[in-house]
Design a protein around this motif. Structure first.
Motif, short mmCIF file in Angstrom:
data_model
loop_
_atom_site.label_atom_id
_atom_site.label_comp_id
_atom_site.label_asym_id
_atom_site.label_seq_id
_atom_site.Cartn_x
_atom_site.Cartn_y
_atom_site.Cartn_z
N MET A 1 0.84 -1.18 0.00
CA MET A 1 0.00 0.00 0.00
C MET A 1 0.88 1.24 0.00
O MET A 1 1.84 1.34 0.75
CB MET A 1 -0.91 -0.01 1.23
N LYS A 2 0.53 2.20 -0.83
CA LYS A 2 1.23 3.47 -0.94
C LYS A 2 0.44 4.52 -0.16
O LYS A 2 -0.79 4.57 -0.25
CB LYS A 2 1.34 3.86 -2.41
N VAL A 3 1.17 5.37 0.61
CA VAL A 3 0.53 6.44 1.38
C VAL A 3 1.28 7.75 1.17
O VAL A 3 2.44 7.76 0.77
CB VAL A 3 0.49 6.11 2.90
N ILE A 4 0.56 8.84 1.43
CA ILE A 4 1.14 10.18 1.38
C ILE A 4 1.12 10.76 2.79
O ILE A 4 0.08 10.75 3.45
CB ILE A 4 0.36 11.09 0.42
N TYR A 5 2.26 11.27 3.22
CA TYR A 5 2.36 11.98 4.50
C TYR A 5 2.68 13.44 4.14
O TYR A 5 3.82 13.79 3.90
CB TYR A 5 3.44 11.35 5.36
N PRO A 6 1.64 14.30 4.08
CA PRO A 6 1.85 15.69 3.70
C PRO A 6 2.16 16.58 4.90
O PRO A 6 1.77 16.28 6.03
CB PRO A 6 0.50 16.07 3.09
N GLY A 7 2.85 17.68 4.63
CA GLY A 7 3.11 18.65 5.68
C GLY A 7 4.04 19.74 5.22
O GLY A 7 4.59 19.68 4.11
N SER A 8 4.26 20.71 6.08
CA SER A 8 5.18 21.81 5.78
C SER A 8 6.62 21.39 6.06
O SER A 8 7.53 21.78 5.34
CB SER A 8 4.86 23.04 6.63
N PHE A 9 6.83 20.67 7.15
CA PHE A 9 8.16 20.20 7.54
C PHE A 9 9.15 21.36 7.56
O PHE A 9 10.23 21.28 6.98
CB PHE A 9 8.64 19.07 6.61
N ASP A 10 8.77 22.43 8.25
CA ASP A 10 9.56 23.67 8.24
C ASP A 10 10.00 24.07 9.64
O ASP A 10 9.47 25.04 10.19
CB ASP A 10 8.72 24.78 7.59
N PRO A 11 10.95 23.36 10.25
CA PRO A 11 11.75 22.24 9.73
C PRO A 11 11.19 20.90 10.20
O PRO A 11 10.30 20.83 11.06
CB PRO A 11 13.11 22.48 10.37
N VAL A 12 11.77 19.83 9.65
CA VAL A 12 11.43 18.48 10.09
C VAL A 12 11.96 18.30 11.52
O VAL A 12 13.04 18.78 11.86
CB VAL A 12 11.99 17.42 9.12
N ASP B 1 4.05 -0.12 2.15
CA ASP B 1 5.02 -0.47 1.10
C ASP B 1 5.80 0.73 0.60
O ASP B 1 6.99 0.63 0.32
CB ASP B 1 4.29 -1.11 -0.09
N TYR B 2 5.11 1.85 0.46
CA TYR B 2 5.74 3.04 -0.12
C TYR B 2 5.16 4.28 0.53
O TYR B 2 3.94 4.40 0.67
CB TYR B 2 5.48 3.07 -1.64
N VAL B 3 6.02 5.21 0.92
CA VAL B 3 5.60 6.43 1.62
C VAL B 3 6.10 7.64 0.84
O VAL B 3 7.30 7.77 0.59
CB VAL B 3 6.16 6.48 3.06
N ILE B 4 5.17 8.50 0.46
CA ILE B 4 5.53 9.76 -0.19
C ILE B 4 5.43 10.87 0.85
O ILE B 4 4.35 11.11 1.40
CB ILE B 4 4.60 10.09 -1.37
N ILE B 5 6.56 11.49 1.14
CA ILE B 5 6.55 12.65 2.02
C ILE B 5 6.32 13.85 1.11
O ILE B 5 7.18 14.20 0.30
CB ILE B 5 7.89 12.82 2.78
N ALA B 6 5.16 14.46 1.21
CA ALA B 6 4.75 15.54 0.31
C ALA B 6 4.90 16.88 1.04
O ALA B 6 4.11 17.21 1.92
CB ALA B 6 3.32 15.33 -0.15
N VAL B 7 5.92 17.61 0.66
CA VAL B 7 6.22 18.90 1.29
C VAL B 7 5.35 19.96 0.65
O VAL B 7 5.42 20.19 -0.57
CB VAL B 7 7.71 19.26 1.14
N LEU B 8 4.54 20.59 1.47
CA LEU B 8 3.60 21.60 0.99
C LEU B 8 4.31 22.92 0.72
O LEU B 8 5.01 23.45 1.59
CB LEU B 8 2.49 21.82 2.02
N ASN B 9 4.12 23.41 -0.48
CA ASN B 9 4.59 24.74 -0.84
C ASN B 9 3.39 25.67 -0.72
O ASN B 9 2.64 25.84 -1.67
CB ASN B 9 5.16 24.74 -2.27
#
Length: 160
Positions: A1-12, A28-36
């Motif tokens: 299963m693929k998931v998205i973990y979104p956030g600003s991460f400003d900073p991590v 199975d797969y994690v996309i860290i989606a940095v919000l602009n």
């Protein structure tokens, strides 16, 4: 299963990294989606945040760092991923995150949001708190990895 973990991460922070590590073990797969987010005053640029995340997550083989602007629902569709991960620290997080989950569900009925409860040692931790402590000369080594601490100090010395 693929998931998205979104956030600003400003900073991590270590709190973010804890969620990332736990996701990398469960999915199975994690996309860290940095919000602009153009409406939010950022401390680190989008490119700096991506670089810092790449450095701090390089041990996780199933983690991709990416960025997006606009609606998360649109980004999720583009990535062909309908499962979002959101970290919860306190009840106040839940109220906001629930609202966002319902909005995303309304925009795309296929989207599911899974909440991960923060470990107790990170319940109080946020990027905003880390920046505030750093800006006032306090020690942040127990909140962020060394590379983040160094980057914050360099950014502060260089001026905002």
């Amino acid at each position: 299963m693929k998931v998205i973990y979104p956030g600003s991460f400003d900073p991590v922070t270590y709190g973010h990294l804890d969620i990332i590590e736990r996701c990398s073990k469960k999915f199975d797969y994690v996309i860290i989606a940095v919000l602009n987010n153009v409406s939010k005053k950022e401390f680190f640029t989008i490119d700096e945040r991506i670089k810092l995340l790449e450095e701090t997550t390089k041990e996780f083989r199933n983690v991709e760092i990416d960025s997006f602007s606009g609606l998360l629902a649109d980004y999720a569709k583009e990535k062909k991923c309908s499962t979002m991960i959101r970290g919860l620290r306190a009840v106040s997080d839940y109220e906001y995150e629930m609202q966002m989950a319902l909005v995303n569900k309304k925009l795309d009925p296929d989207i599911e949001t899974l909440f991960m409860v923060s470990r107790s040692e990170y319940v109080y931790l946020s990027s905003s708190i880390v920046k505030e402590i750093a800006l006032n000369g306090g020690s942040i080594d127990c909140f962020v990895p060394k590379i983040i601490e160094k980057s914050l100090k360099n950014k502060i010395r260089g001026g905002l």
